[in-house]
Design a protein around this motif. Structure first.
Motif, mmCIF file in Angstrom:
data_model
loop_
_atom_site.group_PDB
_atom_site.id
_atom_site.type_symbol
_atom_site.label_atom_id
_atom_site.label_comp_id
_atom_site.label_asym_id
_atom_site.label_seq_id
_atom_site.Cartn_x
_atom_site.Cartn_y
_atom_site.Cartn_z
ATOM 1 N N LEU A 38 -5.749 9.165 5.840
ATOM 2 C CA LEU A 38 -4.980 10.190 6.548
ATOM 3 C C LEU A 38 -5.836 11.356 7.026
ATOM 4 O O LEU A 38 -5.392 12.151 7.855
ATOM 5 N N ASN A 39 -7.060 11.492 6.499
ATOM 6 C CA ASN A 39 -7.983 12.544 6.947
ATOM 7 C C ASN A 39 -7.380 13.943 6.832
ATOM 8 O O ASN A 39 -7.443 14.747 7.768
ATOM 9 N N LEU A 40 -6.801 14.222 5.677
ATOM 10 C CA LEU A 40 -6.225 15.533 5.404
ATOM 11 C C LEU A 40 -7.039 16.211 4.301
ATOM 12 O O LEU A 40 -7.260 15.635 3.238
ATOM 13 N N ASP A 41 -7.506 17.432 4.569
ATOM 14 C CA ASP A 41 -8.405 18.147 3.665
ATOM 15 C C ASP A 41 -7.633 19.151 2.813
ATOM 16 O O ASP A 41 -7.093 20.128 3.335
ATOM 17 N N PHE B 147 2.922 11.348 0.975
ATOM 18 C CA PHE B 147 1.891 12.214 0.415
ATOM 19 C C PHE B 147 2.396 13.641 0.626
ATOM 20 O O PHE B 147 2.390 14.147 1.755
ATOM 21 N N LEU B 148 2.880 14.258 -0.433
ATOM 22 C CA LEU B 148 3.459 15.590 -0.315
ATOM 23 C C LEU B 148 2.382 16.653 -0.483
ATOM 24 O O LEU B 148 1.283 16.378 -0.967
ATOM 25 N N ASP C 30 -7.285 17.846 -5.068
ATOM 26 C CA ASP C 30 -8.597 17.594 -4.461
ATOM 27 C C ASP C 30 -8.997 16.126 -4.608
ATOM 28 O O ASP C 30 -9.650 15.573 -3.727
ATOM 29 N N CYS C 31 -8.641 15.498 -5.745
ATOM 30 C CA CYS C 31 -8.910 14.073 -5.900
ATOM 31 C C CYS C 31 -8.099 13.284 -4.875
ATOM 32 O O CYS C 31 -7.151 13.804 -4.286
ATOM 33 N N ALA C 32 -8.477 12.033 -4.667
ATOM 34 C CA ALA C 32 -7.833 11.223 -3.634
ATOM 35 C C ALA C 32 -6.658 10.427 -4.204
ATOM 36 O O ALA C 32 -6.840 9.632 -5.118
ATOM 37 N N PRO C 33 -5.454 10.615 -3.658
ATOM 38 C CA PRO C 33 -4.329 9.762 -4.019
ATOM 39 C C PRO C 33 -4.344 8.519 -3.126
ATOM 40 O O PRO C 33 -4.564 8.610 -1.920
ATOM 41 N N VAL C 34 -4.120 7.369 -3.729
ATOM 42 C CA VAL C 34 -4.100 6.120 -2.971
ATOM 43 C C VAL C 34 -2.789 5.397 -3.262
ATOM 44 O O VAL C 34 -2.437 5.188 -4.432
ATOM 45 N N LEU C 35 -2.057 5.052 -2.206
ATOM 46 C CA LEU C 35 -0.817 4.293 -2.339
ATOM 47 C C LEU C 35 -1.028 2.890 -1.781
ATOM 48 O O LEU C 35 -1.701 2.711 -0.767
ATOM 49 N N PHE C 36 -0.439 1.899 -2.470
ATOM 50 C CA PHE C 36 -0.642 0.492 -2.154
ATOM 51 C C PHE C 36 0.701 -0.207 -1.957
ATOM 52 O O PHE C 36 1.679 0.131 -2.622
ATOM 53 N N ALA C 37 0.712 -1.236 -1.095
ATOM 54 C CA ALA C 37 1.921 -2.044 -0.932
ATOM 55 C C ALA C 37 1.565 -3.444 -0.455
ATOM 56 O O ALA C 37 0.773 -3.605 0.487
ATOM 57 N N ASP C 38 2.130 -4.441 -1.119
ATOM 58 C CA ASP C 38 2.142 -5.803 -0.608
ATOM 59 C C ASP C 38 3.571 -6.053 -0.154
ATOM 60 O O ASP C 38 4.474 -6.239 -0.977
ATOM 61 N N HIS C 39 3.802 -6.019 1.148
ATOM 62 C CA HIS C 39 5.151 -6.135 1.682
ATOM 63 C C HIS C 39 5.734 -7.522 1.459
ATOM 64 O O HIS C 39 6.955 -7.672 1.334
ATOM 65 N N ALA D 146 -3.351 3.223 1.568
ATOM 66 C CA ALA D 146 -3.528 4.465 2.318
ATOM 67 C C ALA D 146 -4.084 5.535 1.397
ATOM 68 O O ALA D 146 -3.621 5.697 0.267
ATOM 69 N N VAL D 147 -5.089 6.251 1.895
ATOM 70 C CA VAL D 147 -5.740 7.324 1.142
ATOM 71 C C VAL D 147 -5.223 8.655 1.679
ATOM 72 O O VAL D 147 -5.368 8.956 2.867
ATOM 73 N N GLY D 148 -4.625 9.435 0.798
ATOM 74 C CA GLY D 148 -3.972 10.665 1.208
ATOM 75 C C GLY D 148 -4.852 11.898 1.131
ATOM 76 O O GLY D 148 -6.087 11.807 1.063
ATOM 77 N N PRO D 149 -4.238 13.082 1.115
ATOM 78 C CA PRO D 149 -4.979 14.343 1.163
ATOM 79 C C PRO D 149 -5.950 14.492 -0.005
ATOM 80 O O PRO D 149 -5.571 14.321 -1.169
ATOM 81 N N CYS D 150 -7.192 14.812 0.316
ATOM 82 C CA CYS D 150 -8.206 15.055 -0.716
ATOM 83 C C CYS D 150 -9.259 15.998 -0.140
ATOM 84 O O CYS D 150 -9.238 16.302 1.060
#
Length: 255
Positions: free
Chosen positions: A219-222, A19-20, A108-117, A157-161
């Protein structure tokens, strides 16, 4: 120019992902930093340079696949990167192909990344309030299942929003969420001005858990509060700035 800041999620393990924010780019002015937004007024060559820097920070040999985000609940399977003028108008993408970096842009919107390892399937979703309410994360999970993923094996995982203290809305906004489920009232609190404030991150986490995901991490990043690290549409609007940048969140399967 400083190095690109990469925020990673423990739940996504060693898969190339991040999450950059805005640190480490070459843009100047209102979009100063790592602006990757084609919809901004930034110089196109500068945006392309920032995208190259972002890819290099995550998986240098990868292609970057992004979509034309429209706040929908639609997801597509990506087999290769689309030319900019042929990007599908959706808000999520999934793949089982190696060296294809799935990218989502936010401010501001929420980025969500997914993985099935286990199945080696990944996904990325852009969850603004409209898409989140309409089920963009559910659509992403279903698209991953078409490639062999199992939802109880998927990590998300939910990134910065934008965080709840900075996300003031109105009563009509709250009513949109209460109509399908009155229990959604728990995602709102009354702010200091008497208007409701919405917890986007918590709502997205709730939708992921309700869908039966194996593990969910926030990630709780604002984005609004930390202008040194992240772009924010609402912050730029409140400041009367004529433009704003977008940050990239991306994940890939290594080759």
């Amino acid at each position: 120019m400083s190095s690109v800041e990469v925020n990673r999620a423990i739940s996504l393990g060693r898969l190339p992902h991040g999450f950059l924010g805005r640190r480490g780019g070459i843009s100047v002015g209102e979009c100063a930093g790592l602006n990757v937004g084609l919809g901004s007024k930034d110089d196109p060559e500068t945006i392309a340079g920032n995208r190259r820097l972002a890819v290099s920070a995550l998986l240098p040999e990868a292609e970057l696949a992004t979509v034309h985000q429209v706040h929908s609940a639609k997801a597509v399977v990506a087999y290769e990167a689309w030319p900019n003028d042929e990007r599908p108008r959706v808000d999520a993408l999934v793949t089982d192909r190696p060296n294809l970096l799935l990218g989502i842009l936010t401010a501001d919107c929420a980025p969500v990344l997914f993985a099935d390892h286990d199945a080696v399937v990944v996904g990325a979703a852009h969850a603004g309030w409209r898409g989140a309410l309409a089920g963009v994360t559910d659509a992403t999970i279903e698209a991953m299942e078409l490639l062999g993923a199992r939802r109880d094996h998927i990590h998300a995982a939910v990134g910065p929003c934008i965080a709840q203290p900075n996300y003031e809305v109105d009563d009509d906004f709250r009513a949109r969420f209460l109509a399908p489920d009155p229990d959604n009232a728990r995602f709102f609190v009354d702010g200091p001005n008497g208007k409701p404030h919405f917890d986007l991150e918590a709502y997205v986490v709730h939708r992921l858990i309700a869908a039966g995901i194996g593990e969910v991490e926030a990630l709780n990043l604002d984005t609004y509060a930390d202008d040194d690290r992240f772009y924010s549409f609402r912050r730029a609007t409140h400041r009367g700035e004529p433009d704003y940048g977008r940050q990239l969140s991306a994940i890939a399967i290594p080759g």
